[in-house]
Design an enzyme around this catalytic site. Structure first.
Site, short mmCIF file in Angstrom:
data_model
loop_
_atom_site.label_atom_id
_atom_site.label_comp_id
_atom_site.label_asym_id
_atom_site.label_seq_id
_atom_site.Cartn_x
_atom_site.Cartn_y
_atom_site.Cartn_z
N CYS A 120 0.84 -1.20 0.00
CA CYS A 120 0.00 0.00 0.00
C CYS A 120 0.88 1.25 0.00
CB CYS A 120 -0.92 -0.02 1.22
SG CYS A 120 -2.14 1.32 1.24
N CYS A 121 1.90 1.27 0.85
CA CYS A 121 2.83 2.40 0.89
C CYS A 121 3.53 2.59 -0.44
CB CYS A 121 3.87 2.19 1.99
SG CYS A 121 3.26 2.42 3.67
N CYS A 203 -0.81 8.76 6.93
CA CYS A 203 -2.18 8.47 6.54
C CYS A 203 -3.04 8.26 7.79
CB CYS A 203 -2.23 7.21 5.68
SG CYS A 203 -1.48 7.41 4.04
N CYS A 206 -3.29 4.83 9.55
CA CYS A 206 -2.01 4.29 10.00
C CYS A 206 -1.31 5.17 11.04
CB CYS A 206 -1.08 4.08 8.81
SG CYS A 206 -1.75 2.98 7.55
N CYS A 231 8.35 3.06 5.44
CA CYS A 231 7.46 2.96 4.29
C CYS A 231 8.21 2.87 2.96
CB CYS A 231 6.51 4.17 4.24
SG CYS A 231 7.35 5.75 3.99
#
Length: 237
Positions: A120-121, A203, A206, A231
Site C-alpha cells: 500500500c505504501c 495516513c 495508520c 514505508c
C-alpha cells in the site's frame, strides 16, 4: 563509471570543511543546481521549518497525496500555500494500480500483514515519489536524527543510489524543542494534530497519537514490530 551527478556530489563532500551543514547550504545548492532542487513536504512541524528556510530560494516544493490523509493535513496544506506564497506540486497514486490493489485486498488490508502495508505504501507513496523526483538533482527533506534510531548516524548530505539524486537534510541535528520554538517564533502554520499527541503524521488509518514515554515513531503502524516500521520513502545508504 560514475555518473556526472555522483561526481558532483563527491566534489561537494570533498570541499566541505565539516560534516555539518547549516541552512545557508540551501543557497549553495540552489545556485549550483538552478531549477533542479526540490523539497518534499508532508506539512509536519519539521517540514514547515524547512518551508520557511527556503521561502525566498529557488527551490521547488511537492507533496504526496495518498488519498487517505487527515483533514487537518489538508487544512495545513491550504494555509501553507497562503503563508509561504509558493506553489506546491501534488503527486498521486497511479489509479489503476490502486484500484487493482484495493479490489483484490480490500480498503484496509494493511492491517492484515506487513507485506500488504508495504505494498500500500509503495503504491500510495514510493511510486509517486519516483515521479516527483524526475528531472531533479537535489532532494531536500525535513528528516531529523531523533526521528528513529536508524537515522542517528545519517549524514546531512548523502547520495541516494535508489533515486540517483543528492539528498540534503538541513535540520537533521535540530532537537524537537528547537523545531517547536522556530515554528512558534515565526508564527508558521502547523498541523493542529501535533497539539493532540500526534508526532509523526501520515495516513489517517495508520497514525495515532503517542502515549507518554512512547517512542517518536510509536504512533505510526503501531500494530507492527518496531524494526519493520518504514514505508520506503527514505532508505539510508
Amino acid at each position: 563509471m560514475e555518473n556526472a551527478l555522483k561526481i558532483e556530489f563527491n566534489n561537494l563532500i570533498e570541499n566541505a570543511t565539516t560534516g555539518v551543514f547549516n541552512a545557508d547550504f540551501l543557497h549553495v545548492l540552489a545556485e549550483k543546481f538552478p531549477g533542479e532542487v526540490i523539497f518534499s513536504t508532508s506539512f509536519s512541524y519539521e517540514d514547515q521549518v524547512v518551508n520557511h528556510l527556503i521561502k525566498n530560494i529557488n527551490i521547488d516544493v511537492f507533496t504526496l497525496d495518498t488519498g487517505r490523509l487527515f483533514e487537518q493535513t489538508y487544512e495545513t496544506w491550504t494555509s501553507s500555500r497562503a503563508f509561504f506564497k509558493k506553489n506546491i506540486k501534488a503527486y498521486y497514486p497511479d489509479p489503476e494500480a490502486l484500484q487493482k490493489f484495493v479490489s483484490e485486498n480490500g480498503p484496509d488490508s494493511f492491517y492484515q500483514s506487513v507485506e500488504n502495508r508495504k505494498a500500500c505504501c509503495d503504491i500510495r507513496k514510493v511510486q509517486p515519489l519516483k515521479k516527483a523526483l524526475q528531472g531533479y538533482k537535489v532532494w531536500i527533506t525535513g528528516l531529523r536524527s531523533q526521528h528513529s534510531a536508524g537515522r542517528k548516524e545519517m549524514p546531512q548530505l548523502e547520495w541516494d543510489s535508489d533515486h540517483q539524486i543528492i539528498k540534503f537534510h538541513p535540520i537533521l541535528h535540530w532537537t524537537t524543542e528547537q523545531v517547536a520554538d522556530y515554528v512558534k517564533t515565526h508564527h508558521l502554520p502547523y498541523n493542529h494534530l501535533h497539539k493532540k499527541g500526534f508526532v509523526s503524521i501520515g495516513c489517517e488509518p495508520c497514525t495515532r497519537a503517542i502515549k507518554e514515554g512512547e517512542d517518536f515513531r510509536a504512533g505510526r503502524w503501531w500494530w507492527e514490530d518496531a524494526d519493520k516500521k518504514e514505508c520506503g520513502l527514505h532508505v539510508h545508504q
